[in-house]
Design an enzyme around this catalytic site. Sequence first.
Site, PDB file in Angstrom:
ATOM      1  N   ASN A   9      82.110  38.476  28.685  1.00  9.38           N
ATOM      2  CA  ASN A   9      81.530  39.771  29.060  1.00  9.38           C
ATOM      3  C   ASN A   9      80.438  40.085  28.052  1.00  9.38           C
ATOM      4  OD1 ASN A   9      80.950  42.426  29.625  1.00  9.38           O
ATOM      5  ND2 ASN A   9      82.942  43.229  28.950  1.00  9.38           N
ATOM      6  N   TRP A  10      79.185  39.921  28.476  1.00  5.41           N
ATOM      7  CA  TRP A  10      78.074  40.061  27.528  1.00  5.41           C
ATOM      8  C   TRP A  10      77.738  41.524  27.246  1.00  5.41           C
ATOM      9  CZ3 TRP A  10      73.967  35.932  29.478  1.00  5.41           C
ATOM     10  CH2 TRP A  10      74.553  34.665  29.425  1.00  5.41           C
ATOM     11  N   LYS A  11      78.272  42.445  28.030  1.00  6.77           N
ATOM     12  CA  LYS A  11      77.996  43.882  27.830  1.00  6.77           C
ATOM     13  C   LYS A  11      76.489  44.132  27.797  1.00  6.77           C
ATOM     14  CE  LYS A  11      82.446  44.252  25.617  1.00  6.77           C
ATOM     15  NZ  LYS A  11      83.311  44.932  24.666  1.00  6.77           N
ATOM     16  N   HIS A  95      86.361  48.162  33.525  1.00  6.42           N
ATOM     17  CA  HIS A  95      86.385  47.888  32.085  1.00  6.42           C
ATOM     18  C   HIS A  95      86.574  49.207  31.325  1.00  6.42           C
ATOM     19  CE1 HIS A  95      85.098  46.847  28.067  1.00  6.42           C
ATOM     20  NE2 HIS A  95      85.390  45.594  28.384  1.00  6.42           N
ATOM     21  N   GLU A  97      85.278  50.392  28.789  1.00  4.01           N
ATOM     22  CA  GLU A  97      84.051  51.103  28.397  1.00  4.01           C
ATOM     23  C   GLU A  97      83.486  51.895  29.573  1.00  4.01           C
ATOM     24  OE1 GLU A  97      82.135  47.672  26.713  1.00  4.01           O
ATOM     25  OE2 GLU A  97      83.580  47.722  25.070  1.00  4.01           O
ATOM     26  N   GLU A 167      93.422  44.563  28.686  1.00  2.00           N
ATOM     27  CA  GLU A 167      92.603  44.747  27.492  1.00  2.00           C
ATOM     28  C   GLU A 167      93.018  46.024  26.769  1.00  2.00           C
ATOM     29  OE1 GLU A 167      88.590  42.582  27.771  1.00  2.00           O
ATOM     30  OE2 GLU A 167      88.371  44.461  28.832  1.00  2.00           O
ATOM     31  N   GLY A 173      86.553  44.929  20.433  1.00  2.00           N
ATOM     32  CA  GLY A 173      85.458  45.058  19.481  1.00  2.00           C
ATOM     33  C   GLY A 173      85.906  45.511  18.101  1.00  2.00           C
ATOM     34  N   SER A 213      89.049  41.255  21.147  1.00  2.00           N
ATOM     35  CA  SER A 213      88.882  40.510  19.891  1.00  2.00           C
ATOM     36  C   SER A 213      89.373  39.066  19.963  1.00  2.00           C
ATOM     37  CB  SER A 213      89.550  41.253  18.723  1.00  2.00           C
ATOM     38  OG  SER A 213      88.920  42.510  18.520  1.00  2.00           O
ATOM     39  N   GLY A 234      84.435  39.353  24.698  1.00  2.00           N
ATOM     40  CA  GLY A 234      83.199  40.113  24.506  1.00  2.00           C
ATOM     41  C   GLY A 234      82.340  39.476  23.430  1.00  2.00           C
ATOM     42  N   GLY A 235      82.432  40.002  22.207  1.00  2.00           N
ATOM     43  CA  GLY A 235      81.568  39.565  21.100  1.00  2.00           C
ATOM     44  C   GLY A 235      81.460  38.050  20.949  1.00  2.00           C
TER      45      GLY A 235
HETATM   46  P1  PGA Z   1      85.690  41.909  22.457  1.00  2.00           P
HETATM   47  O1  PGA Z   1      85.494  42.590  23.891  1.00  2.00           O
HETATM   48  O2  PGA Z   1      86.047  40.475  22.681  1.00  2.00           O
HETATM   49  O3  PGA Z   1      84.338  42.056  21.773  1.00  2.00           O
HETATM   50  O4  PGA Z   1      86.766  42.656  21.761  1.00  2.00           O
HETATM   51  C1  PGA Z   1      86.324  42.275  24.977  1.00  2.00           C
HETATM   52  C2  PGA Z   1      85.952  43.085  26.200  1.00  2.00           C
HETATM   53  O5  PGA Z   1      85.593  44.262  26.050  1.00  2.00           O
HETATM   54  O6  PGA Z   1      86.007  42.585  27.336  1.00  2.00           O
END
Ligand code: PGA
Length: 249
Positions: A9-11, A95, A97, A167, A173, A213, A234-235
């Site tokens: 997930n590149w956000k 998600h 967010e 999640e 994050g 994470s 994500g990251g």
């Molecule tokens: P993260 O994000 O790996 O940076 O914690 C995961 C996500 O939000 O899908």
Amino acid sequence: MRRPLIAGNWKLNLLRAGAVDLVAALRSGLAGEKRCEVLVCPPFTALGAVAEALKGSEIAVGGQDCYWAESGAFTGEVAPSMLADAGCRYVLVGHSERRQFFGETDESVGKKLRAAQKAGLEPVVCVGERLEERERGVTQETVGRQLDGALGGLSKEDVLKLTLAYEPVWAIGTGKVATPAQAQEVHAFIRARLAKLAGDAAAREVRILYGGSVNPENIRGLMDQADVNGALVGGASLKAESFVKIVRH
Ligand code: PGA
């Protein structure tokens, strides 16, 4: 059970040039990968370029969100069929967010996942508790409510075609990954809830990803859990080296 899915997930990251460079590196780094299915979810503006760069590869492309209407006066929204037209096979829905910053509710998640399925996309439906909910001991209640609210009334066939992602919001994050045991506990709960909605056989087929994470060091412990069928990253999905290591764990 389908192949495990590792999704990036590149956000809100990467312009087209950087996105194309990243998938070029993934393509070569993941050549011959058979064990896991791989998905990248770039921002909308890079979808076309990424899909083009991945033509003929097994790496799938997904959107990070969609709207539930197919067309109309909804300024700023993107329809599931537009994602499919841009080369997407998947779409993330719900998600945390989106829930936290953009007013997503279980009801809108339910509408979006249905619209996505209707357009032939495979939704990845995200659920998870906030830190305060975990500390209050209402993790299962929270996740159960999110599942019932979004999935209630879906046919068994449609449940079968879903992917879920657990999640925990406190792990996203933050570098604070859930322990494998914490992840397994909630994944098993989600699978039991799916069984109530669609029966044991369907529930066994649905992939449940863990997200929050995930990195090359912790992926194996998570994937060793019986009910963890992949990861939403994500990251660590923004660098080819770490994402390749996660896929090849
Ligand atoms: P993260 O994000 O790996 O940076 O914690 C995961 C996500 O939000 O899908």
